[in-house]
Design a protein around this motif. Structure first.
Motif, mmCIF file in Angstrom:
data_model
loop_
_atom_site.group_PDB
_atom_site.id
_atom_site.type_symbol
_atom_site.label_atom_id
_atom_site.label_comp_id
_atom_site.label_asym_id
_atom_site.label_seq_id
_atom_site.Cartn_x
_atom_site.Cartn_y
_atom_site.Cartn_z
ATOM 1 N N PHE A 94 0.859 -1.172 0.000
ATOM 2 C CA PHE A 94 0.000 0.000 0.000
ATOM 3 C C PHE A 94 0.898 1.226 0.000
ATOM 4 O O PHE A 94 1.953 1.223 0.644
ATOM 5 C CB PHE A 94 -0.838 0.093 1.276
ATOM 6 N N SER A 95 0.470 2.275 -0.668
ATOM 7 C CA SER A 95 1.077 3.583 -0.489
ATOM 8 C C SER A 95 0.213 4.333 0.509
ATOM 9 O O SER A 95 -0.973 4.027 0.677
ATOM 10 C CB SER A 95 1.135 4.338 -1.823
ATOM 11 N N ASP A 150 4.485 2.868 -1.386
ATOM 12 C CA ASP A 150 4.822 1.510 -0.930
ATOM 13 C C ASP A 150 5.335 1.478 0.510
ATOM 14 O O ASP A 150 6.219 0.700 0.849
ATOM 15 C CB ASP A 150 5.844 0.860 -1.870
ATOM 16 N N ALA A 151 4.746 2.291 1.379
ATOM 17 C CA ALA A 151 5.214 2.402 2.765
ATOM 18 C C ALA A 151 4.635 1.330 3.683
ATOM 19 O O ALA A 151 5.021 1.229 4.837
ATOM 20 C CB ALA A 151 4.888 3.784 3.318
ATOM 21 N N ALA A 152 3.704 0.530 3.166
ATOM 22 C CA ALA A 152 3.113 -0.548 3.974
ATOM 23 C C ALA A 152 3.075 -1.815 3.134
ATOM 24 O O ALA A 152 2.915 -1.755 1.915
ATOM 25 C CB ALA A 152 1.701 -0.159 4.400
ATOM 26 N N HIS A 204 -2.438 -9.088 8.403
ATOM 27 C CA HIS A 204 -1.685 -8.054 9.106
ATOM 28 C C HIS A 204 -0.919 -7.171 8.113
ATOM 29 O O HIS A 204 -0.586 -7.608 7.013
ATOM 30 C CB HIS A 204 -0.695 -8.681 10.086
ATOM 31 N N VAL A 205 -0.605 -5.954 8.550
ATOM 32 C CA VAL A 205 0.091 -4.958 7.725
ATOM 33 C C VAL A 205 1.285 -4.421 8.511
ATOM 34 O O VAL A 205 1.170 -4.129 9.705
ATOM 35 C CB VAL A 205 -0.852 -3.786 7.368
ATOM 36 N N GLY A 262 9.920 5.608 6.733
ATOM 37 C CA GLY A 262 9.659 6.794 7.526
ATOM 38 C C GLY A 262 8.459 6.725 8.439
ATOM 39 O O GLY A 262 8.205 7.658 9.201
ATOM 40 N N VAL A 263 7.701 5.633 8.380
ATOM 41 C CA VAL A 263 6.585 5.472 9.303
ATOM 42 C C VAL A 263 7.171 5.097 10.664
ATOM 43 O O VAL A 263 7.966 4.172 10.772
ATOM 44 C CB VAL A 263 5.600 4.374 8.805
#
Length: 93
Positions: free
Chosen positions: A53-54, A64-66, A82-83, A88-89
């Motif tokens: 996911f973005s 594409d941070a997840a 689950h994710v 940077g998160v």
């Protein structure tokens, strides 16, 4: 645990699963308004194929941070549904 980016809480749960140092949040604990499906995929030899996911938060994108495993291999079945986050998160208690 809480996942935040760009000043917003993306996910919050006391039932994360830790694999290889990453906290995987139950999908229902992730705020869907911040997620955008991505066409990106990658493969882990023991977890299987990951989808991404973005994030879009307050007009900013984090591509594409997840990631998640729609059909994890048996060795990683505990992260089904689950994710996890990166790029940077911030994941903190």
């Amino acid at each position: 645990m809480k996942a935040t980016w760009n000043g917003q809480t993306i996910a919050e749960s006391d039932k994360t699963v830790v694999v290889e140092g990453n906290h995987y949040f139950p999908r229902e604990s992730v705020n869907p308004e911040y997620l955008q499906e991505s066409a990106t995929h990658s493969t882990c030899p023991w977890k299987g194929e990951a989808s991404y996911f973005s994030l879009n938060v307050a007009g900013k994108d984090n591509r594409d941070a997840a990631w998640y495993y729609p059909a994890p291999k048996d060795a990683a079945k505990q992260i089904a549904g689950h994710v996890a986050f990166w790029k940077g998160v911030t994941v903190s208690e």
